[in-house]
Write an enzyme that holds these catalytic residues in place. Structure first.
Site, PDB file in Angstrom:
ATOM      1  N   ASN A  10       0.825  -1.211  -0.005  1.00  0.00           N
ATOM      2  CA  ASN A  10      -0.105   0.015  -0.273  1.00  0.00           C
ATOM      3  C   ASN A  10       0.891   1.217   0.200  1.00  0.00           C
ATOM      4  OD1 ASN A  10      -1.963   1.773   0.461  1.00  0.00           O
ATOM      5  ND2 ASN A  10      -2.263   1.579   2.564  1.00  0.00           N
ATOM      6  N   LYS A  12       0.023   4.154  -0.400  1.00  0.00           N
ATOM      7  CA  LYS A  12      -0.599   5.506   0.455  1.00  0.00           C
ATOM      8  C   LYS A  12      -0.424   6.464  -0.434  1.00  0.00           C
ATOM      9  CE  LYS A  12      -0.045   3.246   4.876  1.00  0.00           C
ATOM     10  NZ  LYS A  12      -0.064   3.003   6.160  1.00  0.00           N
ATOM     11  N   HIS A  95      -9.558   0.898   4.677  1.00  0.00           N
ATOM     12  CA  HIS A  95      -8.123   1.030   5.304  1.00  0.00           C
ATOM     13  C   HIS A  95      -8.462   2.172   6.332  1.00  0.00           C
ATOM     14  CE1 HIS A  95      -3.927   2.577   6.669  1.00  0.00           C
ATOM     15  NE2 HIS A  95      -3.781   1.253   5.937  1.00  0.00           N
ATOM     16  N   GLU A  97      -7.442   4.275   7.563  1.00  0.00           N
ATOM     17  CA  GLU A  97      -6.430   5.812   7.475  1.00  0.00           C
ATOM     18  C   GLU A  97      -7.590   6.811   7.428  1.00  0.00           C
ATOM     19  OE1 GLU A  97      -2.595   5.177   4.985  1.00  0.00           O
ATOM     20  OE2 GLU A  97      -1.751   4.859   7.338  1.00  0.00           O
ATOM     21  N   GLU A 167      -5.370  -5.307   9.952  1.00  0.00           N
ATOM     22  CA  GLU A 167      -4.789  -3.951  10.184  1.00  0.00           C
ATOM     23  C   GLU A 167      -5.177  -3.634  11.541  1.00  0.00           C
ATOM     24  OE1 GLU A 167      -2.846  -3.583   5.617  1.00  0.00           O
ATOM     25  OE2 GLU A 167      -4.109  -1.610   7.056  1.00  0.00           O
ATOM     26  N   GLY A 173       1.794   2.546  11.406  1.00  0.00           N
ATOM     27  CA  GLY A 173       2.638   3.978  10.912  1.00  0.00           C
ATOM     28  C   GLY A 173       3.311   3.910  12.379  1.00  0.00           C
ATOM     29  N   SER A 213       3.173  -2.290   9.789  1.00  0.00           N
ATOM     30  CA  SER A 213       4.270  -2.480   9.588  1.00  0.00           C
ATOM     31  C   SER A 213       5.360  -3.448   9.347  1.00  0.00           C
ATOM     32  CB  SER A 213       4.643  -2.370  11.565  1.00  0.00           C
ATOM     33  OG  SER A 213       4.184  -0.274  11.620  1.00  0.00           O
TER      34      SER A 213
HETATM   35  C1  3PY Z   1       1.213  -0.247   6.798  1.00  0.00           C
HETATM   36  O1  3PY Z   1       1.617  -1.384   7.087  1.00  0.00           O
HETATM   37  O2  3PY Z   1       0.577   0.729   7.919  1.00  0.00           O
HETATM   38  C2  3PY Z   1      -0.018  -0.340   6.444  1.00  0.00           C
HETATM   39  O3  3PY Z   1      -1.069   0.858   6.853  1.00  0.00           O
HETATM   40  C3  3PY Z   1      -0.793  -1.255   5.249  1.00  0.00           C
HETATM   41  O4  3PY Z   1      -1.498  -0.680   4.482  1.00  0.00           O
END
Ligand code: 3PY
Length: 240
Positions: A10, A12, A95, A97, A167, A173, A213
């Site tokens: 991803n 982002k 997601h 975020e 997740e 992050g 992560s």
């Molecule tokens: C991350 O690993 O920070 C993610 O958001 C994967 O989608």
């Protein structure tokens, strides 16, 4: 049915230059990829088409979001039909975020998931709890509440188009990664919930991957437990 191992990336809102994009594509195109593994990368919408054309064909491209309407006056949005027309096979939905920064509810995520699958896309559906929720022992409850509207929105057959990405928000992050035991426990809870809420076949066949992560050094250990794959965030790619 054996579940195909999945590795996703991803991006982002990265990379911020075209040069970085070219360097990244080189890394991916030169990589040794086991033919039994499904590899999907999710760049920003701006790069979907160019990456689709320059990546080797076995690496698939995913959008990071879409709306649920097919077209119309929805400034800034992309529709599932447009992604299908552009031969983009996957979309990430839900997601954390997007849930937190853009206030997407689980109901909206379910509506988008249904529209995406109806249009012909496959969906990487993200779910996960905050640190506060984990510490209050609410992980399973929170994840089930996120899945419930999707379960209500989809037919049983449509689950073959869904990959669930567990997740945990506290691992996104932050550099904190769930231990393989924590990821395995959450995945097992999701599978148990799918048995009850959808069917034993959907529970057995749905791929559940871990994201948050993930790095080159921890992915092997996670994969041993969770058996189905991971989603890398941008910071784990070489950022030249
Ligand atoms: C991350 O690993 O920070 C993610 O958001 C994967 O989608």
């Amino acid at each position: 049915m054996a579940r195909q191992f999945f590795v996703g990336g991803n991006f982002k809102m990265n990379p911020s230059t075209r040069e970085t994009k070219v360097a990244l594509v080189k890394v991916l195109n030169d990589a040794q990829i086991d033919s039994s593994v499904e590899v999907v990368i999710a760049p920003p919408a701006l790069y979907l088409l160019s990456l689709r054309d320059i990546l080797r064909p076995e690496i698939k491209v995913s959008a990071q979001n879409c709306y649920f309407k097919p077209n119309g006056a929805f400034t800034g949005e992309i529709s599932p039909a447009q992604l299908v027309d552009a031969q983009i096979p996957y979309v990430i939905l839900g997601h954390s975020e997007r849930r937190t920064l853009f206030h997407e509810t689980s109901e909206l995520v379910a509506q988008k998931t249904r529209a995406a699958i109806d249009a012909g896309l496959s969906v990487i559906l993200c779910v996960g709890e905050t640190l506060q929720e984990r510490e209050a022992n609410k992980t399973a409850e929170v994840v089930q509440a996120q899945l419930k509207p999707v379960i209500e929105a989809l037919t049983e057959e449509q689950w073959s188009k869904v990959i669930i990405a567990y997740e945990p928000v506290w691992a996104i992050g932050t550099g904190k990664v769930a231990s393989s035991a924590q990821a395995q426990e959450a995945h097992a809870d999701i599978r148990a919930y799918l048995v009850k809420a959808v069917s034993p076949a959907v529970s057995a066949n749905t791929r559940i991957i871990y994201g948050g992560s993930v790095t080159a050094s921890n992915c092997k250990e996670l994969a041993k437990q969770t058996d189905v794959g991971w989603l890398f965030g941008w910071r784990c790619f070489p950022q030249t």
